[in-house]
Design a protein around this motif. Structure first.
Motif, PDB file in Angstrom:
ATOM      1  N   UNK A  36     -22.317 -10.352  -1.135  1.00  0.00           N
ATOM      2  CA  UNK A  36     -21.178 -11.053  -1.739  1.00  0.00           C
ATOM      3  C   UNK A  36     -19.923 -10.775  -0.923  1.00  0.00           C
ATOM      4  N   UNK A  50      -5.941  -0.810   4.588  1.00  0.00           N
ATOM      5  CA  UNK A  50      -6.283  -1.674   5.708  1.00  0.00           C
ATOM      6  C   UNK A  50      -5.064  -1.898   6.591  1.00  0.00           C
ATOM      7  N   UNK A 109     -20.572  -1.903  -2.374  1.00  0.00           N
ATOM      8  CA  UNK A 109     -21.320  -1.517  -3.571  1.00  0.00           C
ATOM      9  C   UNK A 109     -22.707  -2.137  -3.525  1.00  0.00           C
ATOM     10  N   UNK A 135     -16.020  -5.129  -1.289  1.00  0.00           N
ATOM     11  CA  UNK A 135     -14.814  -5.181  -2.123  1.00  0.00           C
ATOM     12  C   UNK A 135     -13.670  -4.542  -1.344  1.00  0.00           C
ATOM     13  N   UNK A 136     -12.817  -5.345  -0.756  1.00  0.00           N
ATOM     14  CA  UNK A 136     -11.732  -4.771   0.028  1.00  0.00           C
ATOM     15  C   UNK A 136     -10.586  -4.313  -0.858  1.00  0.00           C
ATOM     16  N   UNK A 137      -9.820  -3.367  -0.347  1.00  0.00           N
ATOM     17  CA  UNK A 137      -8.612  -2.958  -1.064  1.00  0.00           C
ATOM     18  C   UNK A 137      -7.570  -4.058  -0.898  1.00  0.00           C
ATOM     19  N   UNK A 165     -17.831  -5.521 -12.733  1.00  0.00           N
ATOM     20  CA  UNK A 165     -17.325  -4.146 -12.735  1.00  0.00           C
ATOM     21  C   UNK A 165     -18.119  -3.327 -11.731  1.00  0.00           C
ATOM     22  N   UNK A 166     -17.411  -2.417 -11.093  1.00  0.00           N
ATOM     23  CA  UNK A 166     -18.026  -1.503 -10.135  1.00  0.00           C
ATOM     24  C   UNK A 166     -17.657  -0.080 -10.548  1.00  0.00           C
ATOM     25  N   UNK A 167     -18.613   0.833 -10.342  1.00  0.00           N
ATOM     26  CA  UNK A 167     -18.357   2.210 -10.719  1.00  0.00           C
ATOM     27  C   UNK A 167     -17.546   2.896  -9.619  1.00  0.00           C
ATOM     28  N   UNK A 223       0.809  -1.227   0.000  1.00  0.00           N
ATOM     29  CA  UNK A 223       0.000   0.000   0.000  1.00  0.00           C
ATOM     30  C   UNK A 223       0.840   1.275   0.000  1.00  0.00           C
ATOM     31  N   UNK A 242     -23.669  -1.856  -8.931  1.00  0.00           N
ATOM     32  CA  UNK A 242     -22.337  -1.363  -9.329  1.00  0.00           C
ATOM     33  C   UNK A 242     -21.972  -0.069  -8.614  1.00  0.00           C
ATOM     34  N   UNK A 243     -22.810   0.391  -7.691  1.00  0.00           N
ATOM     35  CA  UNK A 243     -22.625   1.732  -7.135  1.00  0.00           C
ATOM     36  C   UNK A 243     -21.992   1.699  -5.745  1.00  0.00           C
ATOM     37  N   UNK A 272      -7.930  -7.227  -9.132  1.00  0.00           N
ATOM     38  CA  UNK A 272      -8.623  -5.983  -9.457  1.00  0.00           C
ATOM     39  C   UNK A 272      -7.786  -5.198 -10.459  1.00  0.00           C
ATOM     40  N   UNK A 308     -22.121  -5.912  -2.541  1.00  0.00           N
ATOM     41  CA  UNK A 308     -20.785  -6.512  -2.676  1.00  0.00           C
ATOM     42  C   UNK A 308     -19.801  -5.813  -1.749  1.00  0.00           C
ATOM     43  N   UNK A 341     -20.522   4.909  -0.656  1.00  0.00           N
ATOM     44  CA  UNK A 341     -19.928   6.145  -0.141  1.00  0.00           C
ATOM     45  C   UNK A 341     -20.402   7.353  -0.925  1.00  0.00           C
ATOM     46  N   UNK A 342     -20.753   7.144  -2.198  1.00  0.00           N
ATOM     47  CA  UNK A 342     -21.184   8.262  -3.034  1.00  0.00           C
ATOM     48  C   UNK A 342     -22.701   8.312  -3.139  1.00  0.00           C
ATOM     49  N   UNK A 343     -23.372   7.502  -2.337  1.00  0.00           N
ATOM     50  CA  UNK A 343     -24.829   7.567  -2.280  1.00  0.00           C
ATOM     51  C   UNK A 343     -25.201   7.904  -0.835  1.00  0.00           C
ATOM     52  N   UNK A 373     -12.832   2.639   6.357  1.00  0.00           N
ATOM     53  CA  UNK A 373     -12.587   3.358   5.103  1.00  0.00           C
ATOM     54  C   UNK A 373     -11.827   2.540   4.064  1.00  0.00           C
ATOM     55  N   UNK A 374     -11.271   1.401   4.473  1.00  0.00           N
ATOM     56  CA  UNK A 374     -10.600   0.552   3.472  1.00  0.00           C
ATOM     57  C   UNK A 374     -11.529  -0.530   2.933  1.00  0.00           C
ATOM     58  N   UNK A 426     -14.775  -1.062   0.656  1.00  0.00           N
ATOM     59  CA  UNK A 426     -15.737  -0.468  -0.267  1.00  0.00           C
ATOM     60  C   UNK A 426     -16.948  -1.379  -0.374  1.00  0.00           C
ATOM     61  N   UNK A 470     -15.878   6.684  -8.346  1.00  0.00           N
ATOM     62  CA  UNK A 470     -16.092   8.102  -8.596  1.00  0.00           C
ATOM     63  C   UNK A 470     -14.979   8.935  -7.973  1.00  0.00           C
ATOM     64  N   UNK A 478      -9.446   4.150  -2.343  1.00  0.00           N
ATOM     65  CA  UNK A 478      -9.003   3.574  -1.065  1.00  0.00           C
ATOM     66  C   UNK A 478      -8.505   4.725  -0.196  1.00  0.00           C
ATOM     67  N   UNK A 479      -9.432   5.379   0.532  1.00  0.00           N
ATOM     68  CA  UNK A 479      -9.006   6.549   1.320  1.00  0.00           C
ATOM     69  C   UNK A 479      -7.979   6.191   2.385  1.00  0.00           C
ATOM     70  N   UNK A 480      -8.067   4.979   2.908  1.00  0.00           N
ATOM     71  CA  UNK A 480      -7.108   4.519   3.929  1.00  0.00           C
ATOM     72  C   UNK A 480      -6.759   3.075   3.636  1.00  0.00           C
TER      73      UNK A 480
END
Lengths: 391, 91
Positions: B6, A296, B60, B85-87, A352-354, A248, B63-64, A276, B83, B67-69, B55-56, B58, A356, A292-294
């Motif tokens: 998921x 893990x 969804x 989805x981890x970093x 796929x995920x959007x 990271x 597909x959204x 990914x 879903x 955090x942005x909704x 915060x690590x 995500x 932003x 990924x703001x932070x």
């Protein structure tokens, strides 16, 4: 039975001709189509021309010029072959075709702009034949690839397949950053290397493999750890960075530097059976910190050396990265900017995920302030401007 | 209102190896709480002490990115897929 002169006059009666002065006025807006033989074209042509020899015109023009409404100025050496070509184009439904009266010779003699087109060598024409057949790539696209510079961060699991495919595709300059030596445990997935290279610097092994694959490729090696002191120097001047790093802090460091240098990053990451891929286009799409703001904590994100990875997985993800890099270089299709492609090998699914842009992103948001490149600890937070950069 | 959660491979051991869970809920918060109810340990992995998504991680809906909704209040349609989805950083 008509003789040549009658056929030519018939053709001229059915087409429109344009003189050199008129053609020069539409240089830049109309499509210039050169129908001479390759040996004529290679000695000089009107800049920006599409070249399809008269003999291949019917076969190739629809693929090379799909838009039938685009204005076309077709030319040959003197205006004869182009008259026949213009007639054929009209028969194929091209709506606005003119034939250059006097041809290229008249154009050149009048002192109008021309240049010797950069041509692929016979060896290159053969090597890249499957690319040249694709209208979306063609000779112009192949030249772009040969002129392109791609930096690979890591000559490991992801970097290996990406580097091999980019070299095979003829990307002219490949930078490779890695500070490791080849170890036998790498060979389960790092296909750049082999048994003979064990103990060798990875960048040197990568150079040997890539230069043996394609002599068109210049390999620039960086046998160093990417750090705050060198990241900007290393990435500057590259068209695309392929991120195949494995931790990271380096990914955040790269993100901030790539934003500063305005270099797009093709991101790939893997864990066990999942991968990914995405593209970070600076200020045009989300950045790594938006996604990924932070990071893990380390105990929740074990590395591949701790958690294991199936060797084929980086082969798939790294190949996708190479594809995205080439799409960026050639302006092809839709890249993964703003989308995360997630591959699950066990399910054999791609999702796929959007993604932003985060308006509150501390790196690329409107209130982000000046980015300072400095070493990151495990928390990877951006540094305020006054923070001293560690050397 | 059944939704599908998921799970990424890191979290599947908490669900007996399963990749998907079917749970009840109308919002992301309800769905993840229900998933935590059947997978001991999951809640701690997803939420901090203040009950906020880490915060690590995500999340969804379809597909959204939530955090942005509306974050945990983001609605989940019947049969919707949430879903996690981890970093990951491996290379």
């Amino acid at each position: 039975m008509p003789v040549f002169r009658e056929l030519f006059n018939q053709a001229r009666a059915q087409i429109r001709e344009i003189d050199a002065a008129g053609a020069e006025e539409v240089l830049g807006s109309a499509l210039f189509l050169d129908v001479r033989e390759p040996d004529e074209y290679e000695q000089g042509a009107i800049p920006g021309s599409v070249h399809i020899p008269r003999g291949n015109l019917e076969l190739q023009v629809e693929g090379r010029v799909p838009d039938r409404s685009v204005p076309i100025v077709v030319y040959c050496a003197g205006g004869v072959r182009s008259a026949f070509a213009a007639k054929t184009l009209a028969e194929l439904g091209y709506e606005d075709v003119t034939s250059l009266a006097g041809g290229f010779n008249g154009w050149k003699d009048a002192g109008r702009p021309w240049a010797v087109p950069r041509a692929l060598s016979a060896d290159q024409r053969n090597r890249y034949q499957r690319h040249l057949l694709l209208p979306e790539v063609g000779e112009a696209g192949q030249q772009k690839l040969l002129d392109a510079k791609v930096l690979l961060l890591g000559a490991g699991g992801l970097g290996s397949p990406a580097a091999l495919y980019l070299a095979a595709a003829g990307v002219g300059t490949l930078g490779v950053v890695d500070m490791d030596v080849v170890d036998a445990s790498n060979l389960q997935r790092q296909v750049l290397h082999n048994m003979d290279r064990i103990g060798l610097r990875k960048v040197d092994s990568a150079r040997q493999t890539l230069e043996a694959l394609n002599p068109d490729v210049r390999v620039v090696t960086y046998d160093t750890r990417l750090g705050a002191d060198n990241v900007l120097d290393v990435i500057s001047g590259y068209d695309v960075v392929v991120d195949g790093t494995d931790n990271f802090p380096t990914r955040y460091l790269l993100n901030d530097a790539a934003l500063l240098a305005r270099v797009p990053v093709v991101h790939g990451s893997i864990f066990r059976f999942e991968g990914q891929v995405t593209v970070f286009a600076p200020y045009d799409g989300p950045c790594y910190r938006c996604f990924v703001p932070e990071p893990p904590p380390p105990e929740l994100a074990p590395s591949c050396s701790e958690a294991g990875v199936l060797g084929v997985l980086p082969g798939i993800i790294g190949s996708l990265q190479a594809m995205e890099a080439i799409k960026i270089l050639l302006g092809l299709g839709d890249t993964l900017a703003g989308r995360l492609l997630a591959y699950d090998a066990l399910e054999a699914t791609f999702r796929t995920f959007r993604m932003q842009r985060d308006p509150a992103c501390p790196a690329c948001g409107p209130d982000a302030g000046e980015l300072v490149i400095a070493e990151y600890d495990q928390f990877c937070m951006p540094h305020p401007k006054e923070a001293p950069a560690l050397a | 209102m059944t939704a599908v959660v998921r799970l990424p491979s890191q979290l599947r051991p908490l669900a007996g190896g399963r990749a998907e869970l079917e749970v009840e809920g109308r919002t992301v918060g309800e769905v993840l709480a229900a998933a935590g109810g059947v997978c001991p340990g999951l809640t701690e992995r997803l939420f901090d002490d203040a009950g906020q998504l880490r915060r690590f991680v995500n999340v969804f809906v379809a597909e959204e990115d939530v955090r942005f909704h509306s974050g945990l209040d983001t609605p989940v349609a019947p049969g919707g897929v949430v879903s996690i989805v981890p970093a990951v950083a491996g290379g």
